[in-house]
Write a protein that holds these residues in place. Structure first.
Motif, PDB file in Angstrom:
ATOM      1  N   GLY A 101     -11.559   1.017 -10.737  1.00 43.58           N
ATOM      2  CA  GLY A 101     -10.948   1.941 -11.673  1.00 43.58           C
ATOM      3  C   GLY A 101      -9.801   1.285 -12.400  1.00 43.58           C
ATOM      4  O   GLY A 101      -9.498   0.100 -12.221  1.00 43.58           O
ATOM      5  N   LYS A 102      -9.124   2.069 -13.190  1.00 47.34           N
ATOM      6  CA  LYS A 102      -8.070   1.525 -14.046  1.00 47.34           C
ATOM      7  C   LYS A 102      -6.900   0.965 -13.248  1.00 47.34           C
ATOM      8  O   LYS A 102      -6.275  -0.023 -13.635  1.00 47.34           O
ATOM      9  CB  LYS A 102      -7.591   2.632 -14.983  1.00 47.34           C
ATOM     10  N   TYR A 103      -6.587   1.609 -12.127  1.00 43.24           N
ATOM     11  CA  TYR A 103      -5.383   1.238 -11.386  1.00 43.24           C
ATOM     12  C   TYR A 103      -5.667   0.650 -10.003  1.00 43.24           C
ATOM     13  O   TYR A 103      -4.745   0.201  -9.321  1.00 43.24           O
ATOM     14  CB  TYR A 103      -4.474   2.464 -11.249  1.00 43.24           C
ATOM     15  N   ASN A 104      -6.904   0.661  -9.541  1.00 46.95           N
ATOM     16  CA  ASN A 104      -7.298   0.131  -8.236  1.00 46.95           C
ATOM     17  C   ASN A 104      -6.474   0.731  -7.097  1.00 46.95           C
ATOM     18  O   ASN A 104      -6.045   0.046  -6.178  1.00 46.95           O
ATOM     19  CB  ASN A 104      -7.178  -1.407  -8.200  1.00 46.95           C
ATOM     20  N   TYR A 105      -6.242   2.039  -7.172  1.00 48.03           N
ATOM     21  CA  TYR A 105      -5.451   2.704  -6.136  1.00 48.03           C
ATOM     22  C   TYR A 105      -6.174   3.963  -5.664  1.00 48.03           C
ATOM     23  O   TYR A 105      -6.636   4.770  -6.466  1.00 48.03           O
ATOM     24  CB  TYR A 105      -4.061   3.101  -6.667  1.00 48.03           C
ATOM     25  N   GLN A 106      -6.247   4.098  -4.334  1.00 52.14           N
ATOM     26  CA  GLN A 106      -6.748   5.328  -3.713  1.00 52.14           C
ATOM     27  C   GLN A 106      -5.867   5.644  -2.519  1.00 52.14           C
ATOM     28  O   GLN A 106      -5.650   4.783  -1.664  1.00 52.14           O
ATOM     29  CB  GLN A 106      -8.184   5.140  -3.182  1.00 52.14           C
ATOM     30  N   ASN A 107      -5.371   6.855  -2.436  1.00 56.05           N
ATOM     31  CA  ASN A 107      -4.527   7.223  -1.296  1.00 56.05           C
ATOM     32  C   ASN A 107      -5.255   7.056   0.024  1.00 56.05           C
ATOM     33  O   ASN A 107      -4.656   6.692   1.041  1.00 56.05           O
ATOM     34  CB  ASN A 107      -4.050   8.672  -1.443  1.00 56.05           C
ATOM     35  N   GLY A 108      -6.573   7.310   0.032  1.00 55.72           N
ATOM     36  CA  GLY A 108      -7.338   7.220   1.266  1.00 55.72           C
ATOM     37  C   GLY A 108      -7.825   5.820   1.596  1.00 55.72           C
ATOM     38  O   GLY A 108      -8.472   5.621   2.630  1.00 55.72           O
ATOM     39  N   ALA A 109      -7.543   4.866   0.713  1.00 55.80           N
ATOM     40  CA  ALA A 109      -7.953   3.474   0.966  1.00 55.80           C
ATOM     41  C   ALA A 109      -6.885   2.536   0.417  1.00 55.80           C
ATOM     42  O   ALA A 109      -7.145   1.677  -0.420  1.00 55.80           O
ATOM     43  CB  ALA A 109      -9.306   3.200   0.326  1.00 55.80           C
ATOM     44  N   ARG A 110      -5.678   2.729   0.936  1.00 56.74           N
ATOM     45  CA  ARG A 110      -4.561   1.900   0.476  1.00 56.74           C
ATOM     46  C   ARG A 110      -4.655   0.498   1.067  1.00 56.74           C
ATOM     47  O   ARG A 110      -5.380   0.253   2.027  1.00 56.74           O
ATOM     48  CB  ARG A 110      -3.227   2.541   0.870  1.00 56.74           C
ATOM     49  N   CYS A 111      -3.869  -0.383   0.503  1.00 60.94           N
ATOM     50  CA  CYS A 111      -3.831  -1.765   0.977  1.00 60.94           C
ATOM     51  C   CYS A 111      -3.617  -1.809   2.488  1.00 60.94           C
ATOM     52  O   CYS A 111      -2.741  -1.137   3.025  1.00 60.94           O
ATOM     53  CB  CYS A 111      -2.693  -2.509   0.267  1.00 60.94           C
ATOM     54  N   GLY A 112      -4.434  -2.592   3.178  1.00 59.54           N
ATOM     55  CA  GLY A 112      -4.350  -2.691   4.628  1.00 59.54           C
ATOM     56  C   GLY A 112      -5.282  -1.737   5.358  1.00 59.54           C
ATOM     57  O   GLY A 112      -5.500  -1.879   6.557  1.00 59.54           O
ATOM     58  N   MET A 113      -5.843  -0.761   4.632  1.00 61.57           N
ATOM     59  CA  MET A 113      -6.769   0.194   5.242  1.00 61.57           C
ATOM     60  C   MET A 113      -8.206  -0.285   5.070  1.00 61.57           C
ATOM     61  O   MET A 113      -8.489  -1.165   4.254  1.00 61.57           O
ATOM     62  CB  MET A 113      -6.604   1.579   4.606  1.00 61.57           C
ATOM     63  N   SER A 114      -9.081   0.273   5.845  1.00 59.85           N
ATOM     64  CA  SER A 114     -10.494  -0.066   5.745  1.00 59.85           C
ATOM     65  C   SER A 114     -10.997   0.201   4.334  1.00 59.85           C
ATOM     66  O   SER A 114     -10.726   1.255   3.753  1.00 59.85           O
ATOM     67  CB  SER A 114     -11.283   0.776   6.755  1.00 59.85           C
ATOM     68  N   GLY A 115     -11.713  -0.770   3.781  1.00 61.13           N
ATOM     69  CA  GLY A 115     -12.264  -0.626   2.440  1.00 61.13           C
ATOM     70  C   GLY A 115     -11.417  -1.247   1.358  1.00 61.13           C
ATOM     71  O   GLY A 115     -11.900  -1.503   0.258  1.00 61.13           O
ATOM     72  N   ALA A 116     -10.134  -1.479   1.652  1.00 61.30           N
ATOM     73  CA  ALA A 116      -9.246  -2.093   0.657  1.00 61.30           C
ATOM     74  C   ALA A 116      -9.267  -3.607   0.797  1.00 61.30           C
ATOM     75  O   ALA A 116      -9.520  -4.149   1.878  1.00 61.30           O
ATOM     76  CB  ALA A 116      -7.817  -1.586   0.841  1.00 61.30           C
ATOM     77  N   SER A 117      -9.000  -4.286  -0.291  1.00 58.93           N
ATOM     78  CA  SER A 117      -8.910  -5.756  -0.261  1.00 58.93           C
ATOM     79  C   SER A 117      -7.927  -6.213  -1.329  1.00 58.93           C
ATOM     80  O   SER A 117      -7.577  -5.448  -2.234  1.00 58.93           O
ATOM     81  CB  SER A 117     -10.289  -6.381  -0.515  1.00 58.93           C
ATOM     82  N   ALA A 118      -7.481  -7.456  -1.195  1.00 63.62           N
ATOM     83  CA  ALA A 118      -6.512  -8.008  -2.141  1.00 63.62           C
ATOM     84  C   ALA A 118      -7.223  -8.845  -3.193  1.00 63.62           C
ATOM     85  O   ALA A 118      -8.289  -9.416  -2.947  1.00 63.62           O
ATOM     86  CB  ALA A 118      -5.488  -8.867  -1.402  1.00 63.62           C
ATOM     87  N   CYS A 119      -6.618  -8.929  -4.364  1.00 64.20           N
ATOM     88  CA  CYS A 119      -7.144  -9.781  -5.418  1.00 64.20           C
ATOM     89  C   CYS A 119      -6.987 -11.246  -5.011  1.00 64.20           C
ATOM     90  O   CYS A 119      -6.218 -11.578  -4.103  1.00 64.20           O
ATOM     91  CB  CYS A 119      -6.432  -9.498  -6.733  1.00 64.20           C
ATOM     92  N   GLY A 120      -7.722 -12.106  -5.678  1.00 63.54           N
ATOM     93  CA  GLY A 120      -7.733 -13.513  -5.280  1.00 63.54           C
ATOM     94  C   GLY A 120      -6.426 -14.245  -5.522  1.00 63.54           C
ATOM     95  O   GLY A 120      -6.100 -15.187  -4.801  1.00 63.54           O
ATOM     96  N   ASN A 121      -5.654 -13.795  -6.512  1.00 65.27           N
ATOM     97  CA  ASN A 121      -4.410 -14.480  -6.858  1.00 65.27           C
ATOM     98  C   ASN A 121      -3.299 -13.455  -7.076  1.00 65.27           C
ATOM     99  O   ASN A 121      -3.062 -13.025  -8.206  1.00 65.27           O
ATOM    100  CB  ASN A 121      -4.609 -15.329  -8.121  1.00 65.27           C
TER     101      ASN A 121
END
Length: 360
Positions: free
Chosen positions: A304-324
């Motif tokens: 999506g436009k902002y790559n944010y979901q309250n139910g899948a925040r950074c560190g939670m299952s399903g979330a991942s970090a960009c390469g750089n």
């Protein structure tokens, strides 16, 4: 050959001192998740908190350190700049705090619990580390730091008072207040920050940085939770106007407060650090800062436009970090990347975004 090597070494040392422009005994930091280097986690990771999971900390530390970023924070870069160790969390038992301590704790507010209870949003505050409490933590450390000659020691230490205030507004917004209603509390919140600064000044502090709040209307969490179909709600860069207006009102009042403190304490160097203008400039001109994305979280889920979901925040299952991460302004949709924090620290030292400059 040996003497020339010695000369080069001496030149390097003198250059490094010239760059910093100032030597401090220590750095003492107060604030919230923008500054916490581990206080919330000293007794073990709180349940359900994602920042204790990878990929937090991956860029510099190679592991999660309870910092809300992929690496170092502004206060870490300031410590490095002035040749001091990275600040230990003040709640870490048995540590030596003579060269610095960090009282900041994730979720902290400028105001105490009674303030939020009076507004009917007491349930939105979830830790016991408001500014007054943090100052008490600091006072408890003083005997081990400077014994009975604290005023002299503290007068040559750097104090970073925040950012504070962001969570005071979050509590209201997440509790159903409009940004305009929350702005009605700005004078009270700013007075609370000013009172905290005066406590530190009375204890002997001479170098005090007081940062403003950030342009939260440009942050993925707000852009996701409060998105609208009305184009007029957004500025030309895609930020929500009403939330940035709230931040701007706080900062205007805070700058006036800093000016009055500067007049009241002419022997001190009291500095306003302009988080808002610097980060907003990064939003406006990301490529000039080396960023390829400005309103999108590096670490999150859902695209999506902002790559944010309250139910899948950074560190939670399903979330991942960009390469750089260094190519992103936002780390997890709520906090910034190490790359952004480094640029902010540089702006404070040089004076581009700190008035007066941190280094004289």
């Amino acid at each position: 050959m040996a003497s020339s090597s010695l000369m080069v070494a001496l030149l390097l040392v003198s250059c490094s001192l010239a760059v910093s422009g100032q030597k401090f005994n220590a750095i003492y930091s107060f604030g919230d998740s923008i500054s916490d280097t581990g206080n919330l986690c000293v007794n073990g990771p709180p349940a359900g908190l994602t920042l204790t999971q990878p990929p937090y900390g991956e860029t510099f530390f190679g592991r999660a350190t309870c910092r809300c970023s992929d690496g170092r924070l502004v206060v870490d870069f300031l410590a490095e700049r002035y040749g001091l160790p990275l600040l230990k969390p003040s709640k870490q038992g048995g540590a030596d705090f003579k060269k610095g301590a960090n009282m900041a704790i994730i979720g902290a507010t400028a105001m105490g619990s009674n303030f939020f209870s009076s507004l009917g949003v007491g349930d939105k505050i979830w830790n016991n580390g408001p500014l007054d409490t943090q100052i008490q933590w600091f006072q408890n450390l003083l005997p081990s730091i400077c014994g009975s000659s604290c005023k002299s020691y503290l007068s040559n230490s750097l104090f970073v008072l925040g950012e504070l205030g962001g969570n005071d507004y979050n509590a209201q917004i997440f509790g159903g207040y409009t940004p305009e209603q929350a702005a009605g509390q700005s004078p009270t919140i700013v007075n609370g920050i000013g009172a905290g600064a005066e406590k530190l000044l009375s204890m002997g502090a001479k170098y005090v940085v007081i940062p403003g709040v950030l342009p939260v209307g440009c942050f993925p969490i707000y852009l996701t939770l409060y998105q609208t179909s009305n184009a007029g709600d957004y500025d030309q860069y895609g930020c929500l106007k009403r939330f940035n207006a709230l931040s701007a009102r706080h900062n205007s009042l805070l700058q006036s407060k800093v000016t009055s403190l500067q007049s009241k304490y002419p022997g001190a160097r009291i500095m306003y650090a302009d988080f808002y203008s610097h980060v907003y400039d990064m939003v406006k001109s990301p490529s000039s800062y080396g960023f390829s994305t400005n309103l999108r979280a590096c670490c999150g889920a859902g695209g999506g436009k902002y790559n944010y979901q309250n139910g899948a925040r950074c560190g939670m299952s399903g979330a991942s970090a960009c390469g750089n991460p260094a190519s992103s302004l936002s780390w997890d949709g709520i906090h910034l990347t190490e790359a952004a924090y480094k640029k902010i620290a540089d702006g404070w030292v040089s004076g581009a975004y700190c008035h007066p400059a941190l280094s004289s």
